[in-house]
Design a protein around this motif. Structure first.
Motif, PDB file in Angstrom:
ATOM      1  N   ILE A 339      -4.545   4.140   1.515  1.00 21.54           N
ATOM      2  CA  ILE A 339      -5.669   3.119   1.322  1.00 21.54           C
ATOM      3  C   ILE A 339      -5.224   2.308   0.171  1.00 21.54           C
ATOM      4  N   LYS A 340      -4.601   3.077  -0.873  1.00 23.35           N
ATOM      5  CA  LYS A 340      -4.060   1.987  -1.747  1.00 23.35           C
ATOM      6  C   LYS A 340      -2.884   1.158  -1.407  1.00 23.35           C
ATOM      7  N   TYR A 341      -2.138   1.357  -0.505  1.00 23.29           N
ATOM      8  CA  TYR A 341      -1.137   0.338   0.137  1.00 23.29           C
ATOM      9  C   TYR A 341      -1.688  -0.730   0.838  1.00 23.29           C
ATOM     10  N   PHE A 342      -2.646  -0.289   1.830  1.00 22.28           N
ATOM     11  CA  PHE A 342      -3.286  -1.467   2.537  1.00 22.28           C
ATOM     12  C   PHE A 342      -4.363  -2.439   1.787  1.00 22.28           C
ATOM     13  N   LEU A 343      -4.912  -1.693   0.795  1.00 24.01           N
ATOM     14  CA  LEU A 343      -5.829  -2.788  -0.020  1.00 24.01           C
ATOM     15  C   LEU A 343      -5.017  -3.513  -1.022  1.00 24.01           C
ATOM     16  N   CYS A 344      -3.726  -3.046  -1.483  1.00 23.77           N
ATOM     17  CA  CYS A 344      -2.812  -4.023  -2.017  1.00 23.77           C
ATOM     18  C   CYS A 344      -1.657  -4.669  -1.310  1.00 23.77           C
ATOM     19  N   ALA A 345      -0.649  -4.001  -1.461  1.00 25.67           N
ATOM     20  CA  ALA A 345       0.500  -5.023  -0.710  1.00 25.67           C
ATOM     21  C   ALA A 345       0.243  -5.033   0.712  1.00 25.67           C
ATOM     22  N   GLY A 346      -0.591  -4.478   1.419  1.00 25.86           N
ATOM     23  CA  GLY A 346      -0.769  -4.557   2.985  1.00 25.86           C
ATOM     24  C   GLY A 346      -1.691  -5.605   3.044  1.00 25.86           C
ATOM     25  N   GLN A 347      -2.504  -6.181   2.285  1.00 29.86           N
ATOM     26  CA  GLN A 347      -3.307  -7.271   2.436  1.00 29.86           C
ATOM     27  C   GLN A 347      -2.508  -8.673   2.532  1.00 29.86           C
ATOM     28  N   ALA A 348      -1.384  -8.659   2.021  1.00 33.95           N
ATOM     29  CA  ALA A 348      -0.204  -9.646   2.148  1.00 33.95           C
ATOM     30  C   ALA A 348       0.104 -10.066   3.527  1.00 33.95           C
ATOM     31  N   SER A 356      -7.992 -12.145   7.350  1.00 32.73           N
ATOM     32  CA  SER A 356      -8.097 -12.450   6.083  1.00 32.73           C
ATOM     33  C   SER A 356      -7.844 -11.564   4.976  1.00 32.73           C
ATOM     34  N   PRO A 357      -7.288 -11.700   3.893  1.00 32.11           N
ATOM     35  CA  PRO A 357      -7.135 -10.831   3.088  1.00 32.11           C
ATOM     36  C   PRO A 357      -8.431 -10.328   2.293  1.00 32.11           C
ATOM     37  N   LEU A 358      -8.722  -9.351   1.818  1.00 31.66           N
ATOM     38  CA  LEU A 358      -9.791  -8.575   1.004  1.00 31.66           C
ATOM     39  C   LEU A 358      -9.855  -9.073  -0.166  1.00 31.66           C
ATOM     40  N   PRO A 359     -10.836  -9.650  -0.689  1.00 32.08           N
ATOM     41  CA  PRO A 359     -10.661 -10.048  -2.265  1.00 32.08           C
ATOM     42  C   PRO A 359     -11.156  -9.072  -3.186  1.00 32.08           C
ATOM     43  N   PRO A 360     -10.834  -9.449  -4.641  1.00 32.99           N
ATOM     44  CA  PRO A 360     -10.995  -8.314  -5.309  1.00 32.99           C
ATOM     45  C   PRO A 360     -12.290  -7.427  -5.460  1.00 32.99           C
ATOM     46  N   LYS A 361     -13.152  -8.083  -5.191  1.00 29.89           N
ATOM     47  CA  LYS A 361     -14.582  -7.264  -5.171  1.00 29.89           C
ATOM     48  C   LYS A 361     -14.445  -6.220  -4.101  1.00 29.89           C
ATOM     49  N   LEU A 362     -14.134  -6.542  -2.821  1.00 34.32           N
ATOM     50  CA  LEU A 362     -13.980  -5.550  -1.814  1.00 34.32           C
ATOM     51  C   LEU A 362     -12.980  -4.505  -2.250  1.00 34.32           C
ATOM     52  N   ALA A 392       0.456  -8.630 -14.671  1.00 34.77           N
ATOM     53  CA  ALA A 392       0.581  -7.488 -14.783  1.00 34.77           C
ATOM     54  C   ALA A 392      -0.222  -6.785 -13.840  1.00 34.77           C
ATOM     55  N   GLU A 393      -1.697  -6.976 -13.709  1.00 35.94           N
ATOM     56  CA  GLU A 393      -2.689  -6.480 -12.985  1.00 35.94           C
ATOM     57  C   GLU A 393      -2.243  -6.941 -11.354  1.00 35.94           C
ATOM     58  N   TYR A 394      -1.613  -8.059 -11.057  1.00 39.65           N
ATOM     59  CA  TYR A 394      -1.175  -8.300  -9.563  1.00 39.65           C
ATOM     60  C   TYR A 394      -0.146  -7.672  -9.116  1.00 39.65           C
ATOM     61  N   ASP A 395       1.061  -7.320 -10.314  1.00 35.27           N
ATOM     62  CA  ASP A 395       2.052  -6.550 -10.145  1.00 35.27           C
ATOM     63  C   ASP A 395       1.679  -4.884  -9.955  1.00 35.27           C
ATOM     64  N   ALA A 396       0.711  -4.635 -10.412  1.00 37.15           N
ATOM     65  CA  ALA A 396       0.267  -3.310 -10.079  1.00 37.15           C
ATOM     66  C   ALA A 396      -0.562  -3.151  -8.537  1.00 37.15           C
ATOM     67  N   CYS A 397      -1.176  -4.073  -8.203  1.00 37.78           N
ATOM     68  CA  CYS A 397      -1.826  -4.059  -6.868  1.00 37.78           C
ATOM     69  C   CYS A 397      -1.646  -5.676  -6.313  1.00 37.78           C
ATOM     70  N   PRO A 398      -0.425  -5.900  -5.613  1.00 34.12           N
ATOM     71  CA  PRO A 398      -0.108  -6.989  -5.192  1.00 34.12           C
ATOM     72  C   PRO A 398      -0.651  -7.460  -3.721  1.00 34.12           C
ATOM     73  N   ASN A 399      -1.928  -7.405  -3.978  1.00 32.94           N
ATOM     74  CA  ASN A 399      -2.879  -8.016  -2.964  1.00 32.94           C
ATOM     75  C   ASN A 399      -2.864  -9.565  -3.268  1.00 32.94           C
ATOM     76  N   PRO A 400      -2.702 -10.579  -2.315  1.00 31.92           N
ATOM     77  CA  PRO A 400      -2.436 -11.964  -2.611  1.00 31.92           C
ATOM     78  C   PRO A 400      -3.768 -12.349  -3.266  1.00 31.92           C
ATOM     79  N   THR A 401      -4.724 -11.951  -3.071  1.00 30.19           N
ATOM     80  CA  THR A 401      -5.961 -12.629  -3.956  1.00 30.19           C
ATOM     81  C   THR A 401      -6.079 -12.095  -5.456  1.00 30.19           C
TER      82      THR A 401
END
Length: 532
Positions: A339-348, A356-362, A392-401
């Motif tokens: 789950i951590k993978y697809f919420l972050c890097a996987g959304q790219a 469409s990539p999930l936004p931070p709130k989701l 730094a927060e983007y690096d920890a969770c590289p979701n494009p949003t």
């Protein structure tokens, strides 16, 4: 001359062969055998993304298997404790109505078995209308359809492609009298549920006489309608040579895979829009979320922004919120990392797959769900300001949003709706600002949290006694707290690239097979012939 007996010599040979074969028995940290495997089933609408993510994490230490058998089957599998997770476009139903009119109470079944679960959004996308229509042998790629026309087609009221309703949507197309073949799902489908929920909400006067039950996961098969299993089945039927004249509802990814067109759908602003990643994101700015992260789409359907694609929605993953029915902390560790993978890097990868990539709130709902899974490692902290993540927060969770440079589609300057490609493209002359005042304020993201929703850092659990769902927080079912996920996160690169591992394995195997006899012969020469 010194001689040795055959027995000790044989033991020496076996020892050498064992040493040379060690790499064959030891996978590097981060490969698929490093964690307990998990299995899920359900949505075909979400399958292109879910299965791609499973491939992505296979090289990162996670074994995730997914069966795309339809949302209804996925929910049923989860209720019967046959899978570790399920994916569905709709939550469990208190009154699930099939195409025969029979009703099933899924929530009662869950409560009866004391099954604890939680929802989390996994991907956003548009339900599109893939079609196969030709004019004088040429594939039409710019078809436009209004919601009322779509309803007429799928309720068998509009039976040929040159019907007046379709001609009114496409005044510049010389439409042929080709018979229309609506292609629907034969299995219980979340895509069907999404589509019929839209029909029930927006064109109730057309849909209810055809199917009085309203939203359903099993589309009624009447008239010229053809039924096929799964999203693959309906998409393959329309794309086939015999599928000319066919139209189906399907996730956009399946049309992209087959290089087939999807219809532009008329939105509330009167603009015909494609289900692009941006159009879905814009539409979902009007989504409302319940406390359990399930969606309310009424305002999405009527979003007055001229860029919005009206039939947009999220898909859910359903996960265990307790150790139960064979689901233990080892499986929870794997599921949490996936789950951590697809919420972050996987959304790219979402846009290239038709989503469409999930936004931070989701994403925050997803982090909250991870904390309810027994054995799952804490996913870490979310950005302190969800509307303005840091580098730094983007690096920890590289979701494009999460990228500081990300500009949400709803904040981009509205452009004049582009003309459709000839033939048949009409220019929409509405004012660019004709969005009914619904342009989001700067910093707003799709899917605002409903009042009262607890944040992801709240570890307290609240269980809905009527459904068994953990609606906020949740404990780890372990007095010692969560099991460590180890040093390799699902999004990290494996310590040793798989290609080098396999090359090393082949070298060691060759050495064991071909090199060992040479060593044995050298040892034999030095020691003299074996004797009994």
């Amino acid at each position: 001359m010194t001689q040795i007996k055959r027995g000790p010599a044989l033991l020496l040979r076996l020892a050498i062969a064992s040493l040379l074969s060690v790499p064959l028995l030891t996978l590097p940290t981060g490969t698929a055998s490093a964690a307990t495997g998990i299995h899920g089933s359900g949505s075909t609408w979400s399958a292109p993304a879910t299965m791609q993510w499973a491939v992505d994490v296979a090289a990162r230490g996670l074994a995730v298997d997914y069966t795309p058998n339809g949302s209804t089957a996925g929910r049923t599998d989860f209720m019967h404790h046959l899978v570790d997770f399920a994916v569905s476009e709709i939550p469990f139903q208190g009154n699930y109505v099939d195409r025969t009119g029979a009703s099933t109470n899924e929530l009662a079944a869950l409560a009866g078995s004391n099954t604890r679960f939680k929802y989390l959004p996994i991907v956003a996308g548009g339900t599109s209308f893939m079609y196969n229509l030709k004019i004088r042998g040429q594939q039409v790629r710019n078809l436009q359809l209004s919601p009322r026309t779509i309803a007429g087609i799928f309720t068998n009221q509009i039976k040929v492609w040159n019907d007046k309703a379709i001609k009114d949507d496409n005044p510049a197309l010389a439409l042929p009298a080709t018979p229309i073949t609506p292609v629907v799902r034969s299995d219980g489908s979340g895509t069907t549920a999404q589509f019929t929920a839209f029909l029930t909400n927006q064109v109730n006067d057309i849909w209810r006489p055809f199917f009085p039950g309203g939203m359903t996961s099993e589309f009624p098969v009447k008239g010229a309608t053809k039924a096929q299993a799964g999203s693959e089945g309906v998409a393959n039927y329309v794309a086939a040579g015999y599928g000319e004249g066919g139209i189906t509802y399907v996730e956009t990814a399946y049309a992209i895979q087959r290089q087939f067109p999807v219809a532009s759908v008329k939105n509330t602003a009167g603009v015909y829009t494609q289900p692009t990643s941006d159009a879905v994101s814009v539409a979902l700015t009007k989504a409302r979320l319940n406390q359990d992260s399930t969606q309310v789409l009424d305002d999405v359907y009527t979003n007055a922004d001229r860029r919005a694609y009206p039939i947009s929605s999220y898909s859910y993953m359903i996960v265990p919120a307790a150790k139960q029915f064979g689901f233990d902390e080892a499986k929870g560790e794997t599921l949490g990392k996936f789950i951590k993978y697809f919420l972050c890097a996987g959304q790219a990868r979402a846009p290239e797959l038709g989503y469409s990539p999930l936004p931070p709130k989701l994403v925050s709902f997803g982090y909250d769900a991870i904390k309810s899974i027994p054995g799952a490692a804490d996913p870490g902290a979310l950005p302190a300001n969800l509307t303005k993540p840091t580098k730094a927060e983007y690096d920890a969770c590289p979701n494009p949003t999460f990228d500081p440079a990300w500009v949400p589609p709803e904040q981009k300057q509205q452009q004049q709706q582009p003309q459709q490609n000839a033939p048949g493209g009409g220019t929409n002359n509405q004012n660019n600002n004709g969005n009914g005042g619904n342009t989001p304020k700067p910093g707003e993201t799709p899917g605002a949290t409903a009042p009262g929703t607890q944040g992801p850092d709240n570890a307290g659990g609240t269980v809905d006694q009527g459904t068994g769902e953990v609606v906020a927080g949740g404990d780890k079912s372990s007095p010692a707290g969560p099991v460590s996920a180890g040093s390799v996160e699902a999004g990290d690169s494996p310590p040793l690239p798989p290609v080098w591992f396999y090359a090393l394995t082949l070298v060691c195997l060759a050495a064991a097979v071909f090199g060992a006899p040479f060593l044995y012969s050298r040892i034999g020469r030095g020691r003299g012939p074996d004797v009994r």
